[in-house]
Design a protein around this motif. Sequence first.
Motif, PDB file in Angstrom:
ATOM      1  N   MET A 209       9.208 -12.179 -46.379  1.00 17.50           N
ATOM      2  CA  MET A 209       9.924 -12.623 -47.575  1.00 17.50           C
ATOM      3  C   MET A 209      11.431 -12.422 -47.410  1.00 17.50           C
ATOM      4  O   MET A 209      12.238 -13.265 -47.810  1.00 17.50           O
ATOM      5  N   ALA A 210      11.807 -11.288 -46.811  1.00 18.48           N
ATOM      6  CA  ALA A 210      13.233 -11.018 -46.601  1.00 18.48           C
ATOM      7  C   ALA A 210      13.837 -12.046 -45.649  1.00 18.48           C
ATOM      8  O   ALA A 210      14.960 -12.523 -45.867  1.00 18.48           O
ATOM      9  N   ARG A 211      13.112 -12.398 -44.610  1.00 15.77           N
ATOM     10  CA  ARG A 211      13.633 -13.383 -43.646  1.00 15.77           C
ATOM     11  C   ARG A 211      13.783 -14.763 -44.282  1.00 15.77           C
ATOM     12  O   ARG A 211      14.641 -15.548 -43.875  1.00 15.77           O
ATOM     13  N   GLN A 212      12.926 -15.064 -45.257  1.00 14.29           N
ATOM     14  CA  GLN A 212      12.979 -16.373 -45.906  1.00 14.29           C
ATOM     15  C   GLN A 212      13.974 -16.420 -47.062  1.00 14.29           C
ATOM     16  O   GLN A 212      14.281 -17.501 -47.575  1.00 14.29           O
ATOM     17  N   GLN A 213      14.487 -15.263 -47.465  1.00 15.34           N
ATOM     18  CA  GLN A 213      15.404 -15.196 -48.599  1.00 15.34           C
ATOM     19  C   GLN A 213      16.756 -15.807 -48.228  1.00 15.34           C
ATOM     20  O   GLN A 213      17.385 -15.422 -47.252  1.00 15.34           O
ATOM     21  N   ALA A 214      17.200 -16.767 -49.006  1.00 18.12           N
ATOM     22  CA  ALA A 214      18.507 -17.376 -48.777  1.00 18.12           C
ATOM     23  C   ALA A 214      19.598 -16.397 -49.205  1.00 18.12           C
ATOM     24  O   ALA A 214      19.437 -15.663 -50.191  1.00 18.12           O
ATOM     25  N   PRO A 215      20.727 -16.364 -48.484  1.00 17.14           N
ATOM     26  CA  PRO A 215      21.822 -15.474 -48.882  1.00 17.14           C
ATOM     27  C   PRO A 215      22.331 -15.814 -50.283  1.00 17.14           C
ATOM     28  O   PRO A 215      22.487 -16.984 -50.635  1.00 17.14           O
ATOM     29  N   LEU A 216      22.593 -14.788 -51.063  1.00 19.28           N
ATOM     30  CA  LEU A 216      23.147 -14.969 -52.401  1.00 19.28           C
ATOM     31  C   LEU A 216      24.628 -14.614 -52.458  1.00 19.28           C
ATOM     32  O   LEU A 216      25.305 -14.913 -53.439  1.00 19.28           O
ATOM     33  N   LEU A 217      25.102 -13.925 -51.432  1.00 19.86           N
ATOM     34  CA  LEU A 217      26.518 -13.640 -51.257  1.00 19.86           C
ATOM     35  C   LEU A 217      26.874 -13.942 -49.812  1.00 19.86           C
ATOM     36  O   LEU A 217      26.001 -14.255 -48.990  1.00 19.86           O
ATOM     37  N   SER A 218      28.149 -13.828 -49.501  1.00 18.70           N
ATOM     38  CA  SER A 218      28.610 -13.944 -48.121  1.00 18.70           C
ATOM     39  C   SER A 218      29.414 -12.692 -47.781  1.00 18.70           C
ATOM     40  O   SER A 218      29.695 -11.859 -48.658  1.00 18.70           O
ATOM     41  N   ALA A 219      29.790 -12.560 -46.515  1.00 20.44           N
ATOM     42  CA  ALA A 219      30.612 -11.418 -46.123  1.00 20.44           C
ATOM     43  C   ALA A 219      31.918 -11.399 -46.906  1.00 20.44           C
ATOM     44  O   ALA A 219      32.376 -10.339 -47.350  1.00 20.44           O
TER      45      ALA A 219
ATOM     46  N   GLY B 174       6.464   3.845 -43.316  1.00 19.95           N
ATOM     47  CA  GLY B 174       5.603   2.934 -44.051  1.00 19.95           C
ATOM     48  C   GLY B 174       5.862   2.777 -45.522  1.00 19.95           C
ATOM     49  O   GLY B 174       5.050   2.160 -46.231  1.00 19.95           O
ATOM     50  N   VAL B 175       6.990   3.297 -46.038  1.00 21.26           N
ATOM     51  CA  VAL B 175       7.244   3.195 -47.476  1.00 21.26           C
ATOM     52  C   VAL B 175       8.319   2.154 -47.814  1.00 21.26           C
ATOM     53  O   VAL B 175       8.690   2.000 -48.973  1.00 21.26           O
ATOM     54  N   GLY B 176       8.853   1.456 -46.803  1.00 16.11           N
ATOM     55  CA  GLY B 176       9.754   0.345 -47.088  1.00 16.11           C
ATOM     56  C   GLY B 176      11.202   0.539 -46.685  1.00 16.11           C
ATOM     57  O   GLY B 176      12.067  -0.251 -47.088  1.00 16.11           O
ATOM     58  N   LYS B 177      11.503   1.536 -45.864  1.00 14.49           N
ATOM     59  CA  LYS B 177      12.895   1.782 -45.468  1.00 14.49           C
ATOM     60  C   LYS B 177      13.471   0.583 -44.708  1.00 14.49           C
ATOM     61  O   LYS B 177      14.546   0.070 -45.040  1.00 14.49           O
ATOM     62  N   THR B 178      12.747   0.144 -43.688  1.00 17.99           N
ATOM     63  CA  THR B 178      13.228  -0.985 -42.886  1.00 17.99           C
ATOM     64  C   THR B 178      13.213  -2.268 -43.702  1.00 17.99           C
ATOM     65  O   THR B 178      14.103  -3.119 -43.558  1.00 17.99           O
ATOM     66  N   THR B 179      12.234  -2.415 -44.574  1.00 15.28           N
ATOM     67  CA  THR B 179      12.156  -3.600 -45.432  1.00 15.28           C
ATOM     68  C   THR B 179      13.386  -3.705 -46.320  1.00 15.28           C
ATOM     69  O   THR B 179      13.948  -4.789 -46.519  1.00 15.28           O
TER      70      THR B 179
END
Length: 305
Positions: free
Chosen positions: A195-205, A49-54
């Motif tokens: 929020m993470a799911r809605q975040q657009a990629p800022l880099l690519s592979a 519950g402290v944000g590891k998966t987030t």
Amino acid sequence: MDTPISPQGDLGRVQAALETILVGKAESVRLALCCALAGGHLLLEDVPGVGKTTLAYGLQAVLGLGFTRLQFTADLLPADVIGVSIFDPEARDFTFHRGPIFTQLLLADEINRATPKTQSALLEALAEGQVTVDGTPHRLPQPFFVVATQNPHHQVGTFALPESQMDRFLMRLTLGYPDRAAERQILTGGDRRAMARQQAPLLSAADLLAWRERVQAVRCSEALLDYIQDLLAASRAQPDWDGGFSPRAGLALRDAARAHAVLKGRDYGLPEDVQAVAVAVLAHRLPLTDAEREVRRLLESVAVP
């Protein structure tokens, strides 16, 4: 003097975006990003519950990587991770069906709830970037980045990771609880994973691979390498440290320091880069209860060039 470098993308924007997803944990965000840039794997150890998966979701979003989340449980088998060969009666041959490990960012969630047999399925992947099935090696996608989470060992139903597997992780981070202001922001804000799911990629592979090349090109002076060797030698002189740190730990410390230098906008490493990453890189390689405190004591005992 630090000079900004941004040929493939703005790392400052990447870091800022992660800090909006994982609130109040700027240092953890910076170190996690260092780990990704250095080409290592990340272990997050803390209470639920402290944000590891987030944090894992946030890294996947901003880095623009293919992503798989695999929940580790006591009944998970190695084939559930790597894949399995199935007989094709028409071709009269076995066909390898790839498992969830064939991805760019693998979230190995609660890794220490799986048995040691299943945990061992990750060893070759962590070290070599490949898996071997029926004697045939299969390369994993590049970049390949494992973010593993684990619960404290005192919790029911956990299996401690062996030292050989702990050593395959470049860094271990403990997030801890947020301060009061950050916790209020979490309580009054939206869902962080959303929020993470809605975040657009800022880099690519491809960008990440290019940044990793920049990290490898960071200059380490003879004095800086002497400092790293002094730290290793001092650790081996400690009577209660079971031999101290290996050369592999020294390589990990060098690479993480290089990545930290890149985040600071430099193409050369400094002792402050080593000090910034040392606890995250070294503490999990010590079989000690107060390993983080001991690494900090080691840093204070070795002269800085």
